[in-house]
Design a protein around this motif. Sequence first.
Motif, mmCIF file in Angstrom:
data_model
loop_
_atom_site.group_PDB
_atom_site.id
_atom_site.type_symbol
_atom_site.label_atom_id
_atom_site.label_comp_id
_atom_site.label_asym_id
_atom_site.label_seq_id
_atom_site.Cartn_x
_atom_site.Cartn_y
_atom_site.Cartn_z
ATOM 1 N N THR A 63 101.022 5.018 11.669
ATOM 2 C CA THR A 63 101.844 6.180 11.328
ATOM 3 C C THR A 63 101.989 6.400 9.830
ATOM 4 O O THR A 63 102.656 7.344 9.406
ATOM 5 C CB THR A 63 103.261 6.036 11.938
ATOM 6 O OG1 THR A 63 103.716 4.704 11.730
ATOM 7 C CG2 THR A 63 103.265 6.377 13.406
ATOM 8 N N ARG A 65 105.588 1.378 15.334
ATOM 9 C CA ARG A 65 106.918 1.033 15.768
ATOM 10 C C ARG A 65 107.757 2.253 16.121
ATOM 11 O O ARG A 65 108.451 2.269 17.133
ATOM 12 C CB ARG A 65 107.462 0.294 14.559
ATOM 13 C CG ARG A 65 108.693 -0.231 14.431
ATOM 14 C CD ARG A 65 108.828 -1.150 13.261
ATOM 15 N NE ARG A 65 108.472 -0.577 11.965
ATOM 16 C CZ ARG A 65 108.638 -1.208 10.851
ATOM 17 N NH1 ARG A 65 109.131 -2.432 10.851
ATOM 18 N NH2 ARG A 65 108.304 -0.659 9.719
ATOM 19 N N SER A 66 107.686 3.326 15.320
ATOM 20 C CA SER A 66 108.617 4.453 15.490
ATOM 21 C C SER A 66 107.995 5.564 16.323
ATOM 22 O O SER A 66 106.996 6.165 15.912
ATOM 23 C CB SER A 66 109.016 5.017 14.135
ATOM 24 O OG SER A 66 108.926 4.050 13.139
ATOM 25 N N LYS A 69 107.706 9.079 14.685
ATOM 26 C CA LYS A 69 106.616 9.174 13.709
ATOM 27 C C LYS A 69 105.263 9.213 14.414
ATOM 28 O O LYS A 69 104.358 9.939 14.020
ATOM 29 C CB LYS A 69 106.663 7.979 12.745
ATOM 30 C CG LYS A 69 107.663 8.166 11.609
ATOM 31 C CD LYS A 69 107.735 6.947 10.717
ATOM 32 C CE LYS A 69 106.651 6.895 9.682
ATOM 33 N NZ LYS A 69 106.799 5.721 8.772
ATOM 34 N N TYR A 78 102.570 -14.062 2.339
ATOM 35 C CA TYR A 78 101.786 -12.841 2.592
ATOM 36 C C TYR A 78 100.303 -13.098 2.281
ATOM 37 O O TYR A 78 99.430 -12.829 3.093
ATOM 38 C CB TYR A 78 102.324 -11.687 1.744
ATOM 39 C CG TYR A 78 101.467 -10.440 1.816
ATOM 40 C CD1 TYR A 78 101.501 -9.612 2.932
ATOM 41 C CD2 TYR A 78 100.604 -10.102 0.766
ATOM 42 C CE1 TYR A 78 100.697 -8.472 3.001
ATOM 43 C CE2 TYR A 78 99.804 -8.968 0.831
ATOM 44 C CZ TYR A 78 99.859 -8.156 1.951
ATOM 45 O OH TYR A 78 99.059 -7.044 2.023
ATOM 46 N N THR A 95 100.768 3.580 -1.219
ATOM 47 C CA THR A 95 101.400 3.708 0.108
ATOM 48 C C THR A 95 102.859 3.254 -0.007
ATOM 49 O O THR A 95 103.283 2.762 -1.050
ATOM 50 C CB THR A 95 100.721 2.795 1.156
ATOM 51 O OG1 THR A 95 100.965 1.437 0.780
ATOM 52 C CG2 THR A 95 99.232 3.039 1.287
HETATM 53 N N1 LIG Z 1 99.024 -0.620 0.146
HETATM 54 C C1 LIG Z 1 98.425 -1.598 -0.483
HETATM 55 O O1 LIG Z 1 98.377 -1.619 -1.721
HETATM 56 C C2 LIG Z 1 97.755 -2.695 0.302
HETATM 57 C C3 LIG Z 1 96.991 -3.634 -0.413
HETATM 58 C C4 LIG Z 1 96.364 -4.657 0.292
HETATM 59 C C5 LIG Z 1 96.474 -4.733 1.663
HETATM 60 N N2 LIG Z 1 97.237 -3.804 2.341
HETATM 61 C C6 LIG Z 1 97.315 -3.941 3.791
HETATM 62 O O2 LIG Z 1 97.039 -2.701 4.398
HETATM 63 C C7 LIG Z 1 97.736 -2.606 5.634
HETATM 64 C C8 LIG Z 1 98.473 -1.286 5.695
HETATM 65 O O3 LIG Z 1 99.379 -1.228 4.607
HETATM 66 P P1 LIG Z 1 99.964 0.146 4.057
HETATM 67 O O4 LIG Z 1 100.136 -0.030 2.609
HETATM 68 O O5 LIG Z 1 99.179 1.288 4.577
HETATM 69 O O6 LIG Z 1 101.435 0.107 4.713
HETATM 70 P P2 LIG Z 1 102.464 1.292 5.029
HETATM 71 O O7 LIG Z 1 102.108 2.542 4.330
HETATM 72 O O8 LIG Z 1 103.801 0.697 4.788
HETATM 73 O O9 LIG Z 1 102.262 1.533 6.601
HETATM 74 C C9 LIG Z 1 102.502 0.494 7.489
HETATM 75 C C10 LIG Z 1 102.276 0.980 8.899
HETATM 76 O O10 LIG Z 1 102.469 -0.131 9.777
HETATM 77 C C11 LIG Z 1 103.549 0.160 10.670
HETATM 78 N N3 LIG Z 1 104.337 -1.043 10.870
HETATM 79 C C12 LIG Z 1 104.911 -1.806 9.918
HETATM 80 N N4 LIG Z 1 105.539 -2.844 10.495
HETATM 81 C C13 LIG Z 1 105.368 -2.715 11.823
HETATM 82 C C14 LIG Z 1 105.776 -3.464 12.937
HETATM 83 N N5 LIG Z 1 106.523 -4.554 12.808
HETATM 84 N N6 LIG Z 1 105.409 -3.056 14.168
HETATM 85 C C15 LIG Z 1 104.684 -1.950 14.331
HETATM 86 N N7 LIG Z 1 104.243 -1.190 13.308
HETATM 87 C C16 LIG Z 1 104.588 -1.566 12.067
HETATM 88 C C17 LIG Z 1 104.365 1.224 9.996
HETATM 89 O O11 LIG Z 1 105.082 1.899 11.020
HETATM 90 P P3 LIG Z 1 106.478 2.604 10.711
HETATM 91 O O12 LIG Z 1 106.100 3.882 10.110
HETATM 92 O O13 LIG Z 1 107.142 2.716 12.011
HETATM 93 O O14 LIG Z 1 107.201 1.713 9.743
HETATM 94 C C18 LIG Z 1 103.260 2.046 9.333
HETATM 95 O O15 LIG Z 1 102.629 2.878 10.260
HETATM 96 C C19 LIG Z 1 98.659 -3.825 5.704
HETATM 97 O O16 LIG Z 1 98.076 -4.795 6.529
HETATM 98 C C20 LIG Z 1 98.713 -4.308 4.267
HETATM 99 O O17 LIG Z 1 98.954 -5.681 4.191
HETATM 100 C C21 LIG Z 1 97.875 -2.786 1.681
#
Ligand SMILES: NC(=O)c1ccc[n+]([C@@H]2O[C@H](COP(=O)([O-])OP(=O)(O)OC[C@H]3O[C@@H](n4cnc5c(N)ncnc54)[C@H](OP(=O)(O)O)[C@@H]3O)[C@@H](O)[C@H]2O)c1
Length: 310
Positions: free
Chosen positions: A56, A79-80, A83, A200, A235
């Motif tokens: 989402t 989760r939501s 959304k 992490y 993000t």
């Molecule tokens: N952004 C970065 O710079 C970065 C760098 C390296 C790696 N990553 C990896 O990329 C992946 C995605 O990250 P992102 O930055 O795109 O994160 P994000 O924008 O915060 O999005 C996270 C997504 O995961 C969902 N989510 C979070 N916790 C959850 C739970 N307990 N159960 C079900 N759904 C859950 C959220 O749903 P809701 O909307 O309901 O909260 C949202 O859809 C992650 O594995 C992260 O470790 C990100």
Amino acid sequence: MSVCSCISTTCVVIVILQIIKTLVPWLYKNLLGPKFFGPKIDVRRMGQWAVITGATDGIGKAYAKALAKKGVNVVLISRSKDKLEKVAEEIKSASSAQVKIIDVDFTQGPEIYDKIEKGIAGLEVGTLVNNVGMSYANPEFFLSIQDRDKLLRDIIECNIHSVTHMCKLVMPGMVERKKGVIINISSLSAVVPSPLLSVYGATKAFVDKFSVDLNTEYSSQGIIVQSVLPGYVATNMSKIRKETFLAPNSDNYVASALTTLVALKFYGPKLNPLYHSEILSRCVLPDICGRDNLLRLVPHETVEATTRIA
Ligand SMILES: NC(=O)c1ccc[n+]([C@@H]2O[C@H](COP(=O)([O-])OP(=O)(O)OC[C@H]3O[C@@H](n4cnc5c(N)ncnc54)[C@H](OP(=O)(O)O)[C@@H]3O)[C@@H](O)[C@H]2O)c1
């Protein structure tokens, strides 16, 4: 021409040739090849459906949109519920893909996988994106993490167990059909020092290692496992609101990452969506990380699997 100037000219020519010899294959492998030449993996041929966790927002939502645009139906898991419904509408209005949603919280223990299993029963899932992940609210010393026991359990459930459980649910169908793509979102913090994010970083190292070895185990059965190691992406999680020179937005990051989903035989084992943040990290940190880590980018594919698909 004097002997001296002859020797110096020869030296300069040798150095230039050496630079070209190193630079041209690197540019081809990392920039030109993935973008313009060679066999691409057609995700539609893998199966009619893709399953994306954490769909989402951010990187997961970008994968869902990109795969739907390629003509693959998508199952969004997050989760939501509100959304999920909103993103499903967004995808339906921008593509002809069918969309299913499953609302689960990945920190809630193994029972949630029964609901997911029912939700995807009967679907031909050819692509799985294990994207869901969480981190600390702020970088912190291990012993100072607030509500440590719960948070660490949640991070491990969400970042590690989700990946192994989802693979367990989806892979039997892939093995039966002898094709499939699994994209596991690890992190650059898996391979560069990440103090104050130690747990992490360690969970992401698990994802990377698991992906590489799973790929080796199943490549002969037509399954490709890619480990994606993003640097900063703008993000909610990174708290970077807008795309910057160092942090692409999630749509641009995923578009680039998908171009690396190509045949290993053609480009070599490890490719990388080229972003300044990653290049900088790898230029600045080699002495600390060791040279091998400069090469441990994304993705990992094996010759056998990719040759068959190509
Ligand atoms: N952004 C970065 O710079 C970065 C760098 C390296 C790696 N990553 C990896 O990329 C992946 C995605 O990250 P992102 O930055 O795109 O994160 P994000 O924008 O915060 O999005 C996270 C997504 O995961 C969902 N989510 C979070 N916790 C959850 C739970 N307990 N159960 C079900 N759904 C859950 C959220 O749903 P809701 O909307 O309901 O909260 C949202 O859809 C992650 O594995 C992260 O470790 C990100």
